[in-house]
Scaffold this motif. Structure first.
Motif, PDB file in Angstrom:
ATOM      1  N   LYS A  16     -50.047 -59.912  37.602  1.00  0.00           N
ATOM      2  CA  LYS A  16     -50.317 -60.890  38.066  1.00  0.00           C
ATOM      3  C   LYS A  16     -49.114 -61.088  38.515  1.00  0.00           C
ATOM      4  O   LYS A  16     -49.408 -61.738  39.555  1.00  0.00           O
ATOM      5  N   ALA A  22     -49.718 -59.510  42.307  1.00  0.00           N
ATOM      6  CA  ALA A  22     -51.103 -60.054  42.389  1.00  0.00           C
ATOM      7  C   ALA A  22     -50.718 -61.377  43.521  1.00  0.00           C
ATOM      8  O   ALA A  22     -51.207 -61.347  44.685  1.00  0.00           O
ATOM      9  N   ILE A  23     -49.693 -62.520  42.447  1.00  0.00           N
ATOM     10  CA  ILE A  23     -48.903 -63.402  43.175  1.00  0.00           C
ATOM     11  C   ILE A  23     -48.662 -62.871  44.575  1.00  0.00           C
ATOM     12  O   ILE A  23     -48.587 -63.482  45.686  1.00  0.00           O
ATOM     13  N   PHE A  75     -48.677 -59.866  46.258  1.00  0.00           N
ATOM     14  CA  PHE A  75     -50.135 -59.159  47.796  1.00  0.00           C
ATOM     15  C   PHE A  75     -50.748 -60.846  48.083  1.00  0.00           C
ATOM     16  O   PHE A  75     -50.715 -61.082  48.656  1.00  0.00           O
ATOM     17  N   ILE A  76     -50.931 -61.278  47.004  1.00  0.00           N
ATOM     18  CA  ILE A  76     -51.876 -62.613  48.089  1.00  0.00           C
ATOM     19  C   ILE A  76     -50.936 -63.678  48.569  1.00  0.00           C
ATOM     20  O   ILE A  76     -51.343 -63.963  50.108  1.00  0.00           O
ATOM     21  N   SER A  77     -49.810 -63.653  48.448  1.00  0.00           N
ATOM     22  CA  SER A  77     -48.420 -64.213  49.041  1.00  0.00           C
ATOM     23  C   SER A  77     -48.664 -63.978  50.674  1.00  0.00           C
ATOM     24  O   SER A  77     -48.746 -64.935  51.268  1.00  0.00           O
ATOM     25  N   VAL A 136     -50.373 -61.213  52.187  1.00  0.00           N
ATOM     26  CA  VAL A 136     -51.942 -61.559  53.065  1.00  0.00           C
ATOM     27  C   VAL A 136     -52.089 -63.627  53.376  1.00  0.00           C
ATOM     28  O   VAL A 136     -51.976 -63.406  54.818  1.00  0.00           O
ATOM     29  N   LEU A 137     -51.809 -64.169  52.489  1.00  0.00           N
ATOM     30  CA  LEU A 137     -51.818 -65.352  53.063  1.00  0.00           C
ATOM     31  C   LEU A 137     -50.780 -66.038  54.849  1.00  0.00           C
ATOM     32  O   LEU A 137     -51.281 -65.653  55.820  1.00  0.00           O
ATOM     33  N   THR A 179     -52.022 -74.802  54.415  1.00  0.00           N
ATOM     34  CA  THR A 179     -51.147 -73.751  53.903  1.00  0.00           C
ATOM     35  C   THR A 179     -49.835 -74.261  52.647  1.00  0.00           C
ATOM     36  O   THR A 179     -49.828 -74.237  51.857  1.00  0.00           O
ATOM     37  N   PRO A 227     -51.127 -69.807  45.005  1.00  0.00           N
ATOM     38  CA  PRO A 227     -52.208 -68.754  45.033  1.00  0.00           C
ATOM     39  C   PRO A 227     -53.390 -68.521  44.253  1.00  0.00           C
ATOM     40  O   PRO A 227     -54.044 -69.055  43.841  1.00  0.00           O
ATOM     41  N   LEU A 228     -53.257 -68.250  42.641  1.00  0.00           N
ATOM     42  CA  LEU A 228     -53.386 -67.746  41.726  1.00  0.00           C
ATOM     43  C   LEU A 228     -54.028 -68.981  41.160  1.00  0.00           C
ATOM     44  O   LEU A 228     -55.181 -68.801  40.758  1.00  0.00           O
ATOM     45  N   ALA A 253     -56.790 -69.882  43.253  1.00  0.00           N
ATOM     46  CA  ALA A 253     -58.224 -68.252  42.775  1.00  0.00           C
ATOM     47  C   ALA A 253     -59.075 -69.097  41.240  1.00  0.00           C
ATOM     48  O   ALA A 253     -60.120 -68.494  41.482  1.00  0.00           O
TER      49      ALA A 253
END
Length: 446
Positions: A350, A353-354, A356-358, A360-361, A412, A420-421, A424
């Motif tokens: 988790k 994932a947070i 990585f997504i952050s 990318v954002l 944003t 972000p999660l 999602a």
């Protein structure tokens, strides 16, 4: 054939809709003639201000102190308080006032909002949160109110309003101010009371309500939960490092610490090193900081505050989990251990994932702002991370954003506040579990 239940309860979606509702109400109120001095603010600016308040960010496209009347400033203050406490905390307070019982579904949403592991004691947690918030903000409001009355030569009623506004804004990690002319707290850089009370407020608010309640109950550091110990440790380390980095890098900068009285350099450096923890206030001009300091503040803003707090960012425990995982890989150990406890792989996944997504954002938003805005790479990246981390620090480009740029920053800030999660989970469609587990295969890494 498996029939999917379209009415499946989704707590994440309820949180998203709740925050959107607060933003909508705030936008309508801030668009009223009674809310502004002079002409009405454009609709997009009202949406931006309401979003920044509900998402406790502090980025502004119009000056809060001069644009809005006391009614408008009160609306912003209430939005900050609701956004800081969280939609379900406010809803629970209303339900309790009306004598209505909190249902299981509502408890699940509260659990989602505060990232709790179980449903037990959630209503009691909400009561503690409201009690602590009122006590801390109330005491700070009185102290700040008297100080603002003295420093700005205000009458006591106006001074107390200033104290209440900045107390709520600081504890909620919002960073809004009503000093005027986009100055934040720079006029008080050499005042020890404001330069100490405000950081204490946003540090406590950024620790997370779970940690604050745990501290109140335990009254002993050894009896704290594992989460509280990790949050306090990472927060302390970041505060100390931030203080020394700012003190060393800005000591001779004539535009920042170099222009400050020697006796005020210490708390000014502490304030500046602590404020990227999603607070948004500044006593030193942010646009005059050196490049190394600016880069370091970006890292602190990206990390942000602790879970279940009024702050944003990827969170201190997420960052700590990443460090512990890297350490375990380097040491060649299979388990990720800390303080004689093992962190489960589900939480490690988790956290990754947070992060990585952050990343990318931030990359996507910064790229879009570079296209739409007439600003440097440093300014757009700084503003992007500040919006995502719900910090509110600015290099000065936010008031001059194009309509497209404002819309991008609004989205944003919203993603940064909800996480972000959470977004999602709110909109993702999960697949039915088949019970099939595929063969393991190796992949070359590194």
């Amino acid at each position: 054939m498996v029939v999917r239940d379209k009415t499946t309860f989704n707590p994440a979606k309820i949180l998203v809709l709740g925050f959107l509702s607060l933003i909508l109400i705030g936008t309508i109120l801030l668009s009223l003639p009674i809310a502004v001095n002079g002409d009405r603010v454009p609709l997009l600016d009202a949406i931006f201000t309401a979003t920044s308040a509900v998402c406790v960010t502090g980025l502004v496209v119009v000056d809060t102190g001069t644009t809005f009347t006391m009614f408008g400033q009160t609306v912003i203050m209430v939005l900050i308080q609701m956004g800081g406490l969280g939609f379900m905390t406010v809803a629970t307070l209303i339900f309790m006032a009306l004598g209505r019982k909190i249902t299981l579904k509502e408890r699940i949403v509260i659990q989602q909002q505060f990232n709790q592991f179980d449903l037990q004691g959630l209503v009691r947690l909400v009561k503690y949160i409201i009690f602590l918030t009122l006590i801390v903000e109330g005491i700070a409001a009185i102290i700040l109110g008297f100080r603002f009355t003295q420093l700005l030569d205000l009458d006591y009623a106006t001074g107390m309003f200033y104290g209440l506004f900045h107390s709520i804004s600081a504890f909620s990690n919002a960073g809004f101010d009503i000093i005027g002319e986009y100055r934040s707290l720079t006029p008080f850089v050499e005042d020890p009371i404001i330069s100490i009370i405000i950081p204490l407020l946003f540090i406590f608010g950024g620790l997370g309500f779970t940690v604050l309640v745990d501290l109140k109950r335990s009254r002993n550091l050894k009896r704290l939960s594992f989460h509280s110990k990790v949050s306090l440790l990472i927060t302390s380390i970041l505060l100390v490092i931030g203080f020394f980095v700012v003190l060393i890098l800005e000591w001779n900068n004539p535009e920042t610490l170099g222009a400050v009285d020697s006796g005020s350099k210490i708390w000014s450096a502490f304030f500046t090193g602590a404020t990227p923890r999603t607070a948004g206030y500044n006593v030193l001009p942010t646009d005059e900081l050196t490049n190394p300091t600016t880069l370091f503040l970006m890292v602190l803003m990206f990390i942000g505050a602790s879970p279940a707090s009024t702050g944003g960012g990827i969170k201190t425990t997420t960052f700590g989990t990443l460090l512990l995982t890297v350490n375990a890989v380097i040491r060649g150990t299979h388990d990720v251990n800390f303080l004689e406890r093992r962190i489960p792989y589900s939480l490690i996944n988790k956290a990754l994932a947070i992060i990585f997504i952050s990343l990318v954002l931030v990359f996507i938003v910064a790229t879009l702002l570079m296209i739409t805005e007439n600003a440097t790479f440093e300014e757009t990246l700084f503003e992007t991370i500040s919006a995502f981390g719900t910090v509110g620090l600015s290099k000065g480009i936010t008031p001059n954003l194009t309509p497209v740029g404002k819309a991008i920053v609004i989205v944003t800030m919203f993603i940064g506040r909800l996480g972000p999660l959470t977004l999602a989970f709110a909109f993702a469609r999960g697949k039915e579990k088949t019970g099939v587990r595929y063969p393991e295969e190796r992949l070359l890494i590194g």
